[in-house]
Motif scaffolding. Sequence first.
Motif, PDB file in Angstrom:
ATOM      1  N   LEU A 171     -11.516  -3.630   7.275  1.00  0.00           N
ATOM      2  CA  LEU A 171     -11.090  -2.982   6.287  1.00  0.00           C
ATOM      3  C   LEU A 171      -9.523  -2.958   6.593  1.00  0.00           C
ATOM      4  O   LEU A 171      -8.647  -2.982   5.859  1.00  0.00           O
ATOM      5  N   VAL A 172      -8.976  -2.395   7.743  1.00  0.00           N
ATOM      6  CA  VAL A 172      -7.808  -1.960   8.324  1.00  0.00           C
ATOM      7  C   VAL A 172      -7.096  -3.411   8.009  1.00  0.00           C
ATOM      8  O   VAL A 172      -6.076  -3.623   7.502  1.00  0.00           O
ATOM      9  N   GLY A 173      -7.674  -4.594   8.706  1.00  0.00           N
ATOM     10  CA  GLY A 173      -6.969  -5.755   8.524  1.00  0.00           C
ATOM     11  C   GLY A 173      -6.801  -6.454   7.183  1.00  0.00           C
ATOM     12  O   GLY A 173      -5.686  -6.747   6.961  1.00  0.00           O
ATOM     13  N   ALA A 174      -7.809  -6.030   6.233  1.00  0.00           N
ATOM     14  CA  ALA A 174      -7.525  -6.307   4.985  1.00  0.00           C
ATOM     15  C   ALA A 174      -6.367  -5.576   4.129  1.00  0.00           C
ATOM     16  O   ALA A 174      -5.853  -6.459   3.375  1.00  0.00           O
ATOM     17  N   LEU A 175      -6.327  -4.374   4.325  1.00  0.00           N
ATOM     18  CA  LEU A 175      -5.132  -3.782   3.729  1.00  0.00           C
ATOM     19  C   LEU A 175      -4.092  -3.741   4.440  1.00  0.00           C
ATOM     20  O   LEU A 175      -2.992  -3.953   3.937  1.00  0.00           O
ATOM     21  N   LEU A 230       2.995  -0.875  -7.015  1.00  0.00           N
ATOM     22  CA  LEU A 230       1.845  -1.277  -6.948  1.00  0.00           C
ATOM     23  C   LEU A 230       0.898  -1.062  -5.607  1.00  0.00           C
ATOM     24  O   LEU A 230      -0.001  -0.351  -5.470  1.00  0.00           O
ATOM     25  N   GLY A 231       1.791  -1.094  -4.513  1.00  0.00           N
ATOM     26  CA  GLY A 231       1.178  -1.036  -3.076  1.00  0.00           C
ATOM     27  C   GLY A 231       1.169   0.499  -2.781  1.00  0.00           C
ATOM     28  O   GLY A 231       0.215   1.019  -2.209  1.00  0.00           O
ATOM     29  N   ALA A 288      -6.580   5.157   8.169  1.00  0.00           N
ATOM     30  CA  ALA A 288      -5.802   4.036   8.969  1.00  0.00           C
ATOM     31  C   ALA A 288      -5.478   2.936   8.173  1.00  0.00           C
ATOM     32  O   ALA A 288      -4.407   2.534   8.349  1.00  0.00           O
ATOM     33  N   ALA A 289      -6.229   2.557   7.485  1.00  0.00           N
ATOM     34  CA  ALA A 289      -6.260   1.308   6.779  1.00  0.00           C
ATOM     35  C   ALA A 289      -5.001   1.465   5.575  1.00  0.00           C
ATOM     36  O   ALA A 289      -4.123   0.514   5.640  1.00  0.00           O
ATOM     37  N   PHE A 290      -5.204   2.601   4.957  1.00  0.00           N
ATOM     38  CA  PHE A 290      -3.888   2.730   3.805  1.00  0.00           C
ATOM     39  C   PHE A 290      -2.824   3.126   4.491  1.00  0.00           C
ATOM     40  O   PHE A 290      -1.550   2.666   4.128  1.00  0.00           O
ATOM     41  N   VAL A 291      -2.637   4.209   5.637  1.00  0.00           N
ATOM     42  CA  VAL A 291      -1.438   4.269   6.134  1.00  0.00           C
ATOM     43  C   VAL A 291      -0.819   2.915   6.861  1.00  0.00           C
ATOM     44  O   VAL A 291       0.360   2.766   6.756  1.00  0.00           O
TER      45      VAL A 291
END
Length: 180
Positions: free
Chosen positions: A57-61, A99-100, A136-139
């Motif tokens: 998940l972290v890597g994808a975001l 968007l991001g 963590a993923a979004f930050v």
Amino acid sequence: MTTTDWITDIALVLVVFRQLREGRLDFKSYLLPLGIVAFVASRYLHTVPTAGNDLVLVGALVGAGAVLGVAGGVHTRIRGADGHLFIKAGAVSAVLWVLGMGARMGFQVWVDHGGADDVARFSVTHDITTVDAWVAAFVLMALTEVVTRLTAVFVRSRRVDRRPQHPAGTHPTAALDRTA
């Protein structure tokens, strides 16, 4: 969401609007967005969970943030004049930035207003172990978008001619050329 969350998220979204008008590319151009994401990271990023598919998940975001950042940096106009660099975010750059940054804010609002059960089901189905993985993923996505955009702008700015631009025949040495 707390008032600080709203202010921080809105500030990140609005940073690009500062660049819709052409302005000088200087230290502040880099410092403001980096300062905001550093604040966000220090406030929210306490750990990066590694169990289950948390790193996926972290890597994808983070990957999405990198793509948005580089694309935004590429679609930012940079020009030199009289020894200075000037920057202006184009429409594509602005849309990608909003968007991001808006996706993170929208996700948080959705979770706070009815989406938490859907996220929990998705997390269980995809072996995402904690809410900290989402945080963590979004930050890290936001941090990556900012850093890659600024890096793209910096690299591109090194290739821009900063010399004064003189219309044809008005360069200070043009008079010397005519007398020779």
